[in-house]
Scaffold this motif. Structure first.
Motif, mmCIF file in Angstrom:
data_model
loop_
_atom_site.group_PDB
_atom_site.id
_atom_site.type_symbol
_atom_site.label_atom_id
_atom_site.label_comp_id
_atom_site.label_asym_id
_atom_site.label_seq_id
_atom_site.Cartn_x
_atom_site.Cartn_y
_atom_site.Cartn_z
ATOM 1 N N ASP A 1 36.188 41.639 31.558
ATOM 2 C CA ASP A 1 35.732 40.560 32.438
ATOM 3 C C ASP A 1 34.282 40.210 32.108
ATOM 4 O OD1 ASP A 1 38.137 40.861 33.739
ATOM 5 O OD2 ASP A 1 37.288 41.607 35.623
ATOM 6 N N ASP B 1 38.172 36.377 32.624
ATOM 7 C CA ASP B 1 38.908 37.635 32.455
ATOM 8 C C ASP B 1 39.585 37.578 31.086
ATOM 9 O OD1 ASP B 1 40.788 39.663 32.486
ATOM 10 O OD2 ASP B 1 41.616 39.172 34.450
ATOM 11 N N ASP C 1 41.777 39.006 38.611
ATOM 12 C CA ASP C 1 42.994 39.483 39.288
ATOM 13 C C ASP C 1 42.924 40.978 39.613
ATOM 14 O OD1 ASP C 1 43.241 40.324 36.674
ATOM 15 O OD2 ASP C 1 45.397 39.954 36.549
ATOM 16 N N GLY C 2 41.991 41.698 38.987
ATOM 17 C CA GLY C 2 41.786 43.109 39.344
ATOM 18 C C GLY C 2 41.395 43.258 40.801
ATOM 19 N N ASP D 1 42.824 47.820 37.026
ATOM 20 C CA ASP D 1 42.338 46.769 36.128
ATOM 21 C C ASP D 1 40.818 46.647 36.281
ATOM 22 O OD1 ASP D 1 42.279 44.628 34.407
ATOM 23 O OD2 ASP D 1 43.460 43.275 35.685
HETATM 24 CA CA CA Z 1 42.441 41.303 34.698
#
Ligand code: CA
Length: 431
Positions: A24, A48, A203-204, A241
């Motif tokens: 990221d 990301d 999205d982590g 993640d």
């Molecule tokens: Ca990710």
């Protein structure tokens, strides 16, 4: 929004507990002078990367270097076009780098950008990182996830029969880099109200923390504390993640600033410019002059002028119909004309009481895990902070209690060993 409104920011990124690299990247730029802000706007972004090894890192890094470079330097004056230009340039830069080295082939990154401009908040977006806005109790997702799950739902209105859609929620359908060209979603301008809080995240974070939780945390905590707590929560729930958050809270309008007008709406590409109006006006003038000349006895000249005006009117009308038709078909063909200017999802944030209870439970679970595995936490400091939070809970001062328990969670998580697991949770990733 207005230049006089302050912007308070917080940003954090973390590798998480299961990954070897942090792919990221993020960027925050709050303009230091008014002329710069009027020219472009405050700019915040999250990218990301993907592609394995160090490749994803490189892609997201190029994105956070190229977008600000173009956005803050370009001569384009329309902020929506400017944002699209900047993200398109980042795609070209990543694609170009990808073609130079076989290891970098098909590297890509998501890219979610927020520009806070004099015309309002504008989102530029590709991929499944997200932009949220928190306004009082409500949290709105302002970007559309370019994921298999969301695209199937958009196409079919449901996910029945697509049994793998949830399993493949992380499969993204658009990203910067792998292809020579990319469709960029531009959303907004959205009006900015005092105390609006914006969150950009990878999205982590959004896979680990629900929208009602995000809404309540952003409402209750100042941006730098909220950033830290979100990362801590993502890691306390398994940290599968990389997680990255960028938060911006817009301040109140100072009493001496009088709001002048609502923010300008998005420019309609079908609207007619001055040149068309002048064309029609000249044609009408020619016709009226011709009629006047005929009336005064100059029949031949008058008739000629009327005829020329009628031909010009017919020509203009045909050209106008063709123009509108062409723009409409371009808008249908080109997915980049996405100015939805409305939230894609909306939720109500948890109540302060419920958020405090949730954080107290998280803190208790972490305490047990940390004591079992001897993380070297300063337990005296932790206990004092926890006691303050419990006291606030008894006194129903929930906001204060949330700030204290967020600090207690930090005291534990700062000592978290980075060996990939928390306590005995190996079998259940959510504490
Ligand atoms: Ca990710």
């Amino acid at each position: 929004m207005y230049w006089e409104q302050s912007v308070q920011c917080g940003a954090e990124t973390d590798i998480g507990l299961r990954r070897q690299n942090n792919e990221d990247s993020h960027y925050v730029h709050v303009c230091s002078d008014e002329s710069e802000w009027r020219r472009s706007g405050h700019l915040l972004m999250v990218a990301d990367g993907m592609g394995g090894h160090a490749v994803g890192e490189l892609a997201s890094q190029i994105a956070v270097e190229t977008v600000p470079h173009v956005f803050l330097k370009s001569t384009e004056t329309d902020p929506c076009k400017l944002l699209r230009e900047a993200i398109t340039a980042a795609n070209a830069a990543i694609y170009e780098r990808g073609t130079q080295n076989v290891d970098f082939l098909h590297m890509g990154t998501t890219c979610s950008v927020l520009a806070l401009t004099s015309q309002g908040a504008i989102a530029g977006h590709v991929g499944d990182s997200r932009l949220y806005r928190v306004r009082r109790d409500r949290i709105d997702q302002l970007t559309f996830d370019h994921s298999l799950e969301w695209e199937l739902e958009r196409q079919h209105g449901h996910l029945d029969g697509f049994i793998n859609a949830h399993q493949h929620r992380n499969v993204i359908t658009r990203s910067l880099g792998p292809e020579k060209s990319v469709d960029v979603d531009i959303e907004g301008p959205f009006p900015v109200y005092p105390e609006d809080t914006y969150l950009l995240c990878s999205d982590g974070v959004s896979n680990q923390i629900s929208d009602p939780e995000l809404g309540a945390i952003l409402r209750e905590l100042p941006p730098h504390q909220a950033s830290k707590l979100l990362i801590n929560l993502a890691n306390s729930r398994g940290g599968p993640d990389n997680s990255t958050v960028v938060i911006a809270r817009v301040g109140a309008l100072p009493a001496n600033v009088v709001p002048i007008s609502p923010e300008r709406a998005f420019e309609n590409p079908l609207a007619l410019g001055w040149s068309w109006l002048i064309g029609y006006w000249l044609t009408a003038l020619g016709g009226v002059t011709g009629i006047g000349m005929s009336w005064m006895g100059h029949d031949v000249q008058g008739a000629f002028l009327i005829m020329v005006s009628l031909i010009a009117l017919a020509g203009l009308s045909i050209a106008l119909v063709r123009r509108q038709k062409k723009i409409r078909s371009q808008m249908l063909l080109d997915a980049s004309f996405t100015h939805h200017s409305r939230p894609h999802r909306t939720a109500v944030g948890l109540s302060s009481k419920a958020l405090l209870e949730l954080l107290l439970k998280t803190s208790g679970d972490l305490q047990r895990a940390a004591q079992e595995d001897r993380w070297g936490v300063n337990w005296e400091e932790y206990q004092q902070t926890l006691d303050l939070s419990l006291k606030s809970q008894r006194e129903k001062r929930y906001s204060k209690g949330i700030r204290e328990i967020a600090r207690a969670i930090s005291i534990i998580m700062d000592k978290l060993p980075r060996n990939g697991t928390i306590g005995r949770e190996k079998s259940h990733p959510s504490l």
